[in-house]
Design a protein around this motif. Structure first.
Motif, PDB file in Angstrom:
ATOM      1  N   ALA A 119     -25.385  64.395  55.050  1.00 43.75           N
ATOM      2  CA  ALA A 119     -26.050  65.606  54.595  1.00 43.75           C
ATOM      3  C   ALA A 119     -26.248  66.603  55.714  1.00 43.75           C
ATOM      4  O   ALA A 119     -26.427  66.236  56.881  1.00 43.75           O
ATOM      5  CB  ALA A 119     -27.404  65.250  53.977  1.00 43.75           C
ATOM      6  N   ILE A 120     -26.177  67.840  55.330  1.00 40.37           N
ATOM      7  CA  ILE A 120     -26.526  68.922  56.247  1.00 40.37           C
ATOM      8  C   ILE A 120     -27.871  69.441  55.765  1.00 40.37           C
ATOM      9  O   ILE A 120     -28.003  69.830  54.601  1.00 40.37           O
ATOM     10  CB  ILE A 120     -25.478  70.049  56.200  1.00 40.37           C
ATOM     11  CG1 ILE A 120     -24.153  69.538  56.759  1.00 40.37           C
ATOM     12  CG2 ILE A 120     -25.972  71.262  56.988  1.00 40.37           C
ATOM     13  CD1 ILE A 120     -23.004  70.518  56.613  1.00 40.37           C
ATOM     14  N   ILE A 121     -28.827  69.410  56.633  1.00 40.77           N
ATOM     15  CA  ILE A 121     -30.169  69.802  56.235  1.00 40.77           C
ATOM     16  C   ILE A 121     -30.577  71.095  56.922  1.00 40.77           C
ATOM     17  O   ILE A 121     -30.641  71.178  58.138  1.00 40.77           O
ATOM     18  CB  ILE A 121     -31.188  68.698  56.588  1.00 40.77           C
ATOM     19  CG1 ILE A 121     -30.795  67.402  55.871  1.00 40.77           C
ATOM     20  CG2 ILE A 121     -32.592  69.124  56.206  1.00 40.77           C
ATOM     21  CD1 ILE A 121     -31.691  66.231  56.176  1.00 40.77           C
ATOM     22  N   ALA A 122     -30.812  72.098  56.111  1.00 39.08           N
ATOM     23  CA  ALA A 122     -31.234  73.383  56.674  1.00 39.08           C
ATOM     24  C   ALA A 122     -32.640  73.701  56.206  1.00 39.08           C
ATOM     25  O   ALA A 122     -33.137  74.791  56.401  1.00 39.08           O
ATOM     26  CB  ALA A 122     -30.273  74.482  56.255  1.00 39.08           C
ATOM     27  N   ALA A 123     -33.247  72.727  55.558  1.00 40.55           N
ATOM     28  CA  ALA A 123     -34.568  72.975  54.984  1.00 40.55           C
ATOM     29  C   ALA A 123     -35.666  72.578  55.963  1.00 40.55           C
ATOM     30  O   ALA A 123     -35.714  71.441  56.425  1.00 40.55           O
ATOM     31  CB  ALA A 123     -34.712  72.189  53.695  1.00 40.55           C
ATOM     32  N   HIS A 124     -36.527  73.529  56.264  1.00 35.99           N
ATOM     33  CA  HIS A 124     -37.629  73.194  57.155  1.00 35.99           C
ATOM     34  C   HIS A 124     -38.749  72.524  56.367  1.00 35.99           C
ATOM     35  O   HIS A 124     -39.674  71.981  56.920  1.00 35.99           O
ATOM     36  CB  HIS A 124     -38.164  74.448  57.834  1.00 35.99           C
ATOM     37  CG  HIS A 124     -38.280  75.602  56.895  1.00 35.99           C
ATOM     38  ND1 HIS A 124     -37.380  76.646  56.903  1.00 35.99           N
ATOM     39  CD2 HIS A 124     -39.119  75.845  55.890  1.00 35.99           C
ATOM     40  CE1 HIS A 124     -37.707  77.497  55.955  1.00 35.99           C
ATOM     41  NE2 HIS A 124     -38.746  77.032  55.314  1.00 35.99           N
TER      42      HIS A 124
END
Lengths: 351, 351
Positions: A119-124
């Motif tokens: 997964a690529i996580i861009a959520a803070h």
DNA sequence: GTGAAAGCGCTAACAG
DNA sequence: CTGTTAGCGCTTTCAC
């Protein structure tokens, strides 16, 4: 729907041979290869991805977890990710951090259940412990624009440096009292940008902590912060906003008050979302290389999970190397360069 | 990763029983149910979606095909779709029309290979024959904002009516020479909006065909069209743009020319993207109910493919009924109501 | 009610 | 080089 079995039968070979042919694994004689090819064409055979997924324990797909797809920065990022994933022959699942999380089940669980590659996580707004769990289960992960304690690969911009550039730019055009609209301290990039601002102005005679006003990283947040700022310091002549959305909010408020930009107050944002070039006056900003961030995220993720770009697309551009390809394992934090984009909102007003 | 087999063994039952329990199918005695439950908890068992997909020949996922994720209308739509899909327990694959299509392989092929349940197509740049093929292969389909010859379910707004409302609104505030920035004739919603405009103005004494200027449905398109318009008709006092992006382009050009909005020229767009409320002056527009469109699209698609909302989420809101639930099969075209949103760009200037 | 067994479509040893 | 065969993890008859 013909299966590999039908192909094998028609070609007069075994399924193993067809599979080998399909995957370019093991040897297949020129002769049989042709027979298989013919059979595939004749039957219009299409390998079933789900069956392959089961057998391989991986589905050639990744998840992208975003905080808010309606924030213009993320579609840009998503687009870059999608294009790069496409080159690898990977599918992309888009998950909205808020609606999914906790609700259905944990990300780790969803990723495992679906044999995703990572997964690529861009959520803070994903809790650190959720990340820790993913990490603990050895699920390949790449973080974009958000930090994490455990050595998960991270991609981010030189936020602090960018902020310094922005402030220096404001000074260069003659600003003499520069305020900062800062984002929530809990969001690392926002904190870094704030620090960069401080680096440049803290020692100035005109500086006062009250020149920093916090708010959400949204248009509304920028509006509220600007109102507060003007109440405290009606005499500011420049504003550095933590992101473009806030800057646009500031623009709206300034406009309403009859304060001219850039004549009375110069304004600069951060990110360079498409919107920045749309507002009037066009917004100066610090550009993040979102396309590079997206590509790099995919590269790092798939490198970790042992994927290779498909040979199928010789036309595809060569995969760009990360900034620092020196170490084989790769560093865990990639900081990308940012650049000041000068537009009308900071057109030099002195001289 | 424990499998259903491990659960069966631990619970002292067969895998068939565990499967039945898991899917609430067939009878399972209270007693054994409890044993199975305990085993599942003890092992932290998580059913494997890919294996289920293979066995069921469906993966509980749908594809959403968009023309351009960076156009602000689509993230809004995507968000609505995603939220609704989530309620059904479905995953969403996002495909960019341009990067995928033809390139890797046909959509039909990708959908079959992955056992997807169908697709929501919002891309006008997908050829009709591609849709025909999907249709021919009985792949469940729902079209949003794009037409098709074959009776594929379609969701769209009352574009023509909305355009008429927009024009009438301009007249109501005193406009006496109204121009239209129209989108490509090949894009149905654009054509309908143009027709709505014509409905209202064709009979007016001041009307001239040259008041219609074509262009791309983008900011740049709007800018170019406005330049052309002003060259031909420097005296227009109102503009109806085919969508908000074009209207924003118009705004920029008018601004540069020193033409005041709404004092000199009133301006109204179509869609009500978030951007509309951000520009200065805020843009009046015709609002499409994008959230309803997204929800409805998912409902129609999954109803066709025999899915039911998961019982697992009793908290989920009841699925909203489509506008016309009368016929069981459902009509093939759903037209949604639109409403004029009055903002500063059409603040009445007469009186 | 429950279990045995045959798939779903493809991959991967392991022989030959 | 190629075929046999045993899975991958779950679903689903069809007996018992």
């Amino acid at each position: 729907m013909p299966t590999i079995r039908d192909v094998a039968r028609l070609a007069g070979v075994s399924v193993a041979t067809v599979s080998r042919y399909l995957n370019h694994k093991g040897y297949v004689s020129r002769e049989t290869a042709e027979k298989v090819e013919a059979a595939i064409r004749a039957l219009k055979f299409e390998p079933n991805e789900v069956a392959r997924g089961l057998a391989n324990q991986k589905l050639n797909a990744i998840a992208v977890i975003l905080p808010d797809i309606t924030n213009p920065f993320f579609p840009e990022l998503l687009k870059a990710i999608d294009e790069q994933a496409e080159r690898y022959g990977y599918n992309v699942l888009v998950w909205n951090a808020r609606s999914h999380a906790s609700k259905r089940s944990s990300y780790a669980r969803m990723i495992r259940q679906q044999y995703l590659d990572g997964a690529i996580i861009a959520a803070h707004d994903i809790a650190e412990d959720e990340i820790a769990r993913l990490q603990a289960e050895a699920i390949p992960l790449v973080l974009v624009d958000r930090p994490s304690a455990h050595g998960v690969p991270q991609i981010r911009s030189r936020n602090r440096e960018g902020a310094r550039l922005a402030v220096r730019h404001l000074m260069a055009i003659g600003a003499e009292k520069i305020a900062h609209l800062s984002g929530p301290a809990s969001i690392l990039p926002a904190a870094e940008r704030r620090q960069g601002y401080l680096d440049e102005v803290e020692a100035r005679p005109w500086f006062a902590p009250s020149l920093i006003v916090g708010g959400e990283l949204s248009i509304e947040g920028g509006m509220a912060a600007t109102e507060a700022l003007l109440a405290r310091h009606p005499d500011v002549d420049a504003i550095f906003a933590a992101n473009d959305l806030m800057a646009i909010g500031a623009l709206k408020v300034l406009h309403r008050r009859g304060i001219r930009v850039p004549e009375d107050v110069a304004l600069i944002g951060f990110d360079d979302i498409p919107l920045a070039a749309v507002v009037e006056p066009e917004l100066s900003t610090v550009r993040q290389p979102v396309d590079v961030m997206g590509r790099l995220a995919v590269d790092l993720l798939l490198r970790r999970s042992n994927a290779r770009p498909k040979k199928k697309h010789p036309a595809a551009q060569p995969i760009e190397r990360p900034d620092d390809p020196s170490s084989a394992a790769g560093p865990s934090v990639y900081e990308l360069e940012v650049t000041v984009i000068e537009r009308a909102s900071t057109l030099r007003k002195n001289r």
